[in-house]
Design a protein around this motif. Sequence first.
Motif, PDB file in Angstrom:
ATOM      1  N   GLN A  64      -3.201  -2.868  11.547  1.00  0.00           N
ATOM      2  CA  GLN A  64      -3.405  -4.756  10.305  1.00  0.00           C
ATOM      3  C   GLN A  64      -3.233  -4.543   8.828  1.00  0.00           C
ATOM      4  O   GLN A  64      -3.676  -2.880   8.247  1.00  0.00           O
ATOM      5  CB  GLN A  64      -4.232  -5.319  10.946  1.00  0.00           C
ATOM      6  CG  GLN A  64      -4.605  -5.493  12.452  1.00  0.00           C
ATOM      7  CD  GLN A  64      -4.050  -6.517  12.339  1.00  0.00           C
ATOM      8  OE1 GLN A  64      -4.252  -7.577  12.040  1.00  0.00           O
ATOM      9  NE2 GLN A  64      -3.859  -6.546  13.157  1.00  0.00           N
ATOM     10  N   SER A  65      -2.735  -5.074   8.179  1.00  0.00           N
ATOM     11  CA  SER A  65      -3.167  -5.317   6.790  1.00  0.00           C
ATOM     12  C   SER A  65      -3.062  -6.253   6.306  1.00  0.00           C
ATOM     13  O   SER A  65      -2.279  -7.636   6.018  1.00  0.00           O
ATOM     14  CB  SER A  65      -1.601  -4.024   6.003  1.00  0.00           C
ATOM     15  OG  SER A  65      -1.886  -4.075   4.455  1.00  0.00           O
ATOM     16  N   SER A  66      -4.564  -6.823   5.554  1.00  0.00           N
ATOM     17  CA  SER A  66      -4.194  -7.786   4.565  1.00  0.00           C
ATOM     18  C   SER A  66      -4.579  -9.258   5.760  1.00  0.00           C
ATOM     19  O   SER A  66      -4.063 -10.339   5.229  1.00  0.00           O
ATOM     20  CB  SER A  66      -3.557  -7.767   3.818  1.00  0.00           C
ATOM     21  OG  SER A  66      -3.479  -7.389   2.657  1.00  0.00           O
TER      22      SER A  66
END
Length: 128
Positions: A64-66
Amino acid sequence: MMNLTVRLLLFGATVAMLMIEFSEGVFCYQCSYNLPCADPFNTNALSPVNCLSPNNACGKLTTQSSGVQLVNRFCTIATKTKCYGTLTGEVCTCVQDKCNGGYKVASPVIQMLLMAILTGAVARFFWE
């Protein structure tokens, strides 16, 4: 009527031949964090590649990123199907062809069950 020794030799040779893998390597999906790579994965969007030695397994990294899920599918080195968590997601490895194409990596349980059934059928043929 074949004697027992000949039957056992034929049975052993047949089982050994059934266990030989004829491909050069494992076939895996490869993509990096782009739309065709995301889950749910469309196996028709990419063709699997033949992973060359020493790579003998497929891998999938989900992170997960942002708030956005990122997926990476790749060739790797592993001895069994296994998943483990990371600080931001999950890494899974698997040792079957195209096993990194699903939401979770595929398990070889069905393949092992079919091999057991086939071995039993071959054994019955030789002992009748």
